[in-house]
Design an enzyme around this catalytic site. Structure first.
Site, PDB file in Angstrom:
ATOM      1  N   ARG A   1       1.638   8.533   8.964  1.00  0.00           N
ATOM      2  CA  ARG A   1       1.428   9.958   8.700  1.00  0.00           C
ATOM      3  C   ARG A   1       0.268  10.542   9.501  1.00  0.00           C
ATOM      4  NH1 ARG A   1       4.031  12.168   3.804  1.00  0.00           N
ATOM      5  NH2 ARG A   1       5.450  10.487   3.287  1.00  0.00           N
TER       6      ARG A   1
ATOM      7  N   GLU B   1      -0.857  -8.787  -1.752  1.00  0.00           N
ATOM      8  CA  GLU B   1      -1.463  -8.265  -0.513  1.00  0.00           C
ATOM      9  C   GLU B   1      -2.648  -7.347  -0.864  1.00  0.00           C
ATOM     10  OE1 GLU B   1       0.220  -5.353   2.431  1.00  0.00           O
ATOM     11  OE2 GLU B   1       0.942  -7.170   3.398  1.00  0.00           O
TER      12      GLU B   1
ATOM     13  N   HIS C   1       5.418   5.441  12.748  1.00  0.00           N
ATOM     14  CA  HIS C   1       5.743   6.211  11.548  1.00  0.00           C
ATOM     15  C   HIS C   1       4.520   6.718  10.793  1.00  0.00           C
ATOM     16  CE1 HIS C   1       4.979   2.324   9.621  1.00  0.00           C
ATOM     17  NE2 HIS C   1       4.730   3.000   8.519  1.00  0.00           N
TER      18      HIS C   1
ATOM     19  N   GLU D   1      -2.365   5.202   2.670  1.00  0.00           N
ATOM     20  CA  GLU D   1      -2.302   3.799   2.263  1.00  0.00           C
ATOM     21  C   GLU D   1      -3.660   3.211   1.891  1.00  0.00           C
ATOM     22  OE1 GLU D   1      -0.782   5.091   4.884  1.00  0.00           O
ATOM     23  OE2 GLU D   1       1.346   4.706   4.581  1.00  0.00           O
TER      24      GLU D   1
ATOM     25  N   HIS E   1      12.181   5.457  13.134  1.00  0.00           N
ATOM     26  CA  HIS E   1      12.051   5.592  11.678  1.00  0.00           C
ATOM     27  C   HIS E   1      12.839   6.823  11.228  1.00  0.00           C
ATOM     28  CE1 HIS E   1      10.187   6.279   7.769  1.00  0.00           C
ATOM     29  NE2 HIS E   1       9.646   5.068   7.840  1.00  0.00           N
TER      30      HIS E   1
ATOM     31  N   ASP F   1       0.802  -1.227   0.000  1.00  0.00           N
ATOM     32  CA  ASP F   1       0.000   0.000   0.000  1.00  0.00           C
ATOM     33  C   ASP F   1       0.831   1.271   0.000  1.00  0.00           C
ATOM     34  OD1 ASP F   1       1.094  -0.016   2.522  1.00  0.00           O
ATOM     35  OD2 ASP F   1      -0.806  -0.267   3.592  1.00  0.00           O
TER      36      ASP F   1
HETATM   37  C1  UD1 Z   1       6.436   4.918   3.786  1.00  0.00           C
HETATM   38  C2  UD1 Z   1       5.086   4.502   3.172  1.00  0.00           C
HETATM   39  C3  UD1 Z   1       4.260   3.751   4.205  1.00  0.00           C
HETATM   40  C4  UD1 Z   1       5.030   2.599   4.809  1.00  0.00           C
HETATM   41  C5  UD1 Z   1       6.342   3.115   5.368  1.00  0.00           C
HETATM   42  C6  UD1 Z   1       7.183   1.974   5.928  1.00  0.00           C
HETATM   43  C7  UD1 Z   1       4.134   6.008   1.498  1.00  0.00           C
HETATM   44  C8  UD1 Z   1       3.338   7.234   1.226  1.00  0.00           C
HETATM   45  N1  UD1 Z   1       4.346   5.701   2.787  1.00  0.00           N
HETATM   46  O1  UD1 Z   1       6.187   5.889   4.794  1.00  0.00           O
HETATM   47  O2  UD1 Z   1       3.105   3.246   3.562  1.00  0.00           O
HETATM   48  O3  UD1 Z   1       4.268   2.023   5.843  1.00  0.00           O
HETATM   49  O4  UD1 Z   1       7.058   3.763   4.317  1.00  0.00           O
HETATM   50  O5  UD1 Z   1       8.361   2.453   6.508  1.00  0.00           O
HETATM   51  O6  UD1 Z   1       4.554   5.341   0.575  1.00  0.00           O
HETATM   52  N2  UD1 Z   1      13.867   8.215   5.150  1.00  0.00           N
HETATM   53  C9  UD1 Z   1      15.239   8.098   5.110  1.00  0.00           C
HETATM   54  N3  UD1 Z   1      15.795   6.884   4.816  1.00  0.00           N
HETATM   55  C10 UD1 Z   1      15.045   5.785   4.533  1.00  0.00           C
HETATM   56  C11 UD1 Z   1      13.634   5.916   4.581  1.00  0.00           C
HETATM   57  C12 UD1 Z   1      13.066   7.135   4.879  1.00  0.00           C
HETATM   58  O7  UD1 Z   1      15.946   9.049   5.376  1.00  0.00           O
HETATM   59  O8  UD1 Z   1      15.600   4.707   4.283  1.00  0.00           O
HETATM   60  C13 UD1 Z   1      13.252   9.527   5.509  1.00  0.00           C
HETATM   61  C14 UD1 Z   1      13.312  10.573   4.426  1.00  0.00           C
HETATM   62  O9  UD1 Z   1      13.567  11.801   5.024  1.00  0.00           O
HETATM   63  C15 UD1 Z   1      11.918  10.608   3.872  1.00  0.00           C
HETATM   64  C16 UD1 Z   1      11.092  10.263   5.099  1.00  0.00           C
HETATM   65  O10 UD1 Z   1      11.884   9.326   5.818  1.00  0.00           O
HETATM   66  O11 UD1 Z   1      11.594  11.865   3.381  1.00  0.00           O
HETATM   67  C17 UD1 Z   1       9.730   9.715   4.815  1.00  0.00           C
HETATM   68  O12 UD1 Z   1       9.764   8.613   3.916  1.00  0.00           O
HETATM   69  P1  UD1 Z   1       8.465   8.322   2.980  1.00  0.00           P
HETATM   70  O13 UD1 Z   1       8.789   7.166   2.104  1.00  0.00           O
HETATM   71  O14 UD1 Z   1       8.010   9.588   2.356  1.00  0.00           O
HETATM   72  O15 UD1 Z   1       7.306   7.935   3.973  1.00  0.00           O
HETATM   73  P2  UD1 Z   1       7.309   6.951   5.221  1.00  0.00           P
HETATM   74  O16 UD1 Z   1       6.776   7.716   6.364  1.00  0.00           O
HETATM   75  O17 UD1 Z   1       8.616   6.287   5.355  1.00  0.00           O
END
Ligand code: UD1
Length: 398
Positions: free
Chosen positions: A228, A137, A226, A151, A259, A115
């Site tokens: 949103r 899934e 984590h 999601e 996270h 998702d």
């Molecule tokens: C994302 C998914 C969510 C999933 C989650 C699992 C979307 C909209 N959200 O949320 O469905 O449950 O991943 O973790 O697709 N970042 C890093 N390094 C990483 C990963 C993230 O620095 O390896 C930081 C970055 O600043 C990034 C922020 O985390 O901007 C948010 O990442 P993002 O993929 O936008 O959303 P998640 O909250 O991680």
């Protein structure tokens, strides 16, 4: 540390692909990678298919951990992640990148999982190319369009775009049928999360996570957040509740996997950083994380996938959300929804810390989410879809 399989370069696989069907798997975040990895491995081992592994790189560090562990070298990495990326950033960068990749590689099918934004955008890009999409899934729902956000809508839009639905459970299939999705396009497979979980449980040499003192008879509370929709005040409430629990129960040690999202990081450090029994750690490698979950007395999380893992491992989990798209864990009794209200979290966790009967009732392993054979059924279903076999796979019965 041991990995689960050796990667092969794309060129070699293309050479070996004469007469085989190319299946492009697209993923971008850590949970998608964990749950797609068993499918990639099965496709690799099958005589009919050749996997092409494409990642958007939506999660940089966390994704690389998983592909290393499972021995999967992405054939294409779009590397879209930017600090503090918005949903629009992910959408536009992933869509433009996947458009180019699909134009060039023209697979017979695209598989997406779960998702996340990469899931939906991967399905959309494939649809634009009239390439059939298989959704792994499929069919999880809260029927609340803002929870989980975004999601729930990512899932619904992916269902509408996909031609083949791999529903993990009978309930997920019922949801899809109720929305008018043709029943013959739905395969009940179990969740590949359980395939991945079982694979890492078999690994012999998993290093312990750094930064955690020996438990020495203390009880481990393991926490992650984590979502949103929890950013802002709900996260503060959750972290204050965790601090209350540490103050109230001196035999408890908190390990919090933080996270990388800055919206989470700032607040958790502000509230929990100073507490002597709170250990804030970087997200561990998946195999080490599974070991930690096995040691946990209680898990507190707003994650989706951890609800599946906790249920399979028999570790009680309190879910820091008001609704879940995975009610099977609640019905099994291992998972309970507690929301984000500080006093509610303290009361429910406190009950499990003080009432052995209530605790034991939750600490039982169940497998409503899968039996470790989901990726096998998915590949069988692909054979059936492409008329390489006359038999539909038998359904996962739960
Ligand atoms: C994302 C998914 C969510 C999933 C989650 C699992 C979307 C909209 N959200 O949320 O469905 O449950 O991943 O973790 O697709 N970042 C890093 N390094 C990483 C990963 C993230 O620095 O390896 C930081 C970055 O600043 C990034 C922020 O985390 O901007 C948010 O990442 P993002 O993929 O936008 O959303 P998640 O909250 O991680």
């Amino acid at each position: 540390m041991a990995t689960l399989a050796e990667p092969k370069p794309l060129a070699a696989r293309q050479a070996a692909s004469a007469g085989r069907l190319s299946i492009m798997t697209i993923f971008g975040t850590r949970p998608e990678a964990v749950k797609m990895a068993p499918v990639v491995q099965r496709l690799r081992a099958s005589p009919e298919f050749v996997p092409i592994v494409v990642t958007t790189g939506q999660h940089r560090e966390m994704l690389d951990q998983v592909t290393r562990l499972f021995g999967i070298t992405p054939d294409v990495d779009l590397d879209i992640m930017r600090p503090e990326q918005s949903l629009v950033d992910i959408t536009t960068r992933a869509l433009a990148g996947l458009h180019r990749v699909l134009d060039e590689l023209r697979p017979e099918m695209v598989l997406v999982q779960g998702d996340a934004h990469t899931t939906f955008i991967g399905a959309l890009a494939a649809y634009y190319h009239r390439i059939p999409v298989g959704h792994i899934e499929a069919g999880l729902r809260t029927y609340d369009r803002y929870q989980p956000f975004p999601e729930e809508m990512n899932r619904r839009m992916t269902s509408a775009l996909a031609e083949v639905q791999f529903a993990p459970t009978a309930r997920a299939k019922r949801n899809l049928v109720g929305e008018g999705i043709p029943e013959e396009s739905i395969f009940v497979t179990g969740n590949t999360a359980i395939d991945a979980l079982q694979a890492v449980q078999r690994l012999p040499d998993v290093p312990a996570v750094a930064g955690i003192p020996p438990l020495g008879g203390r009880r481990l509370l393991l926490a992650t957040t984590h979502r949103r929709e929890n950013w802002g005040e709900p996260l503060r409430e959750i972290y204050l509740a965790l601090r209350d629990l540490l103050d109230r129960y001196p035999d408890v040690l908190l390990v919090f996997s933080v996270h990388p999202n800055p919206a989470v990081r700032r607040v958790v450090h502000e509230i929990l950083h100073e507490h002597p029994r709170a250990h804030l750690i970087e997200p561990p490698e998946y195999a080490a994380w599974v070991r930690l979950m096995q040691q946990a007395y209680l898990i507190l999380t707003d994650s989706g996938g951890i609800q599946e893992e906790a249920t399979a491992l028999g570790r009680p989990a309190l879910v820091l959300r008001r609704v879940t798209e995975r009610p099977e864990g609640i019905e099994a009794g291992t998972v309970a929804l507690v929301g984000t209200d500080r006093s509610n979290i303290v009361r429910e966790a406190g009950r499990l810390l003080t009432d052995p009967a209530a605790y034991q009732a939750m600490a039982q392993a169940h497998n409503p989410f899968g039996d470790g054979r989901a990726s096998e059924r998915i590949v069988q279903a692909l054979r059936f879809y492409f008329r390489r076999s006359d038999n539909r796979p038998e359904e996962f019965a739960g």
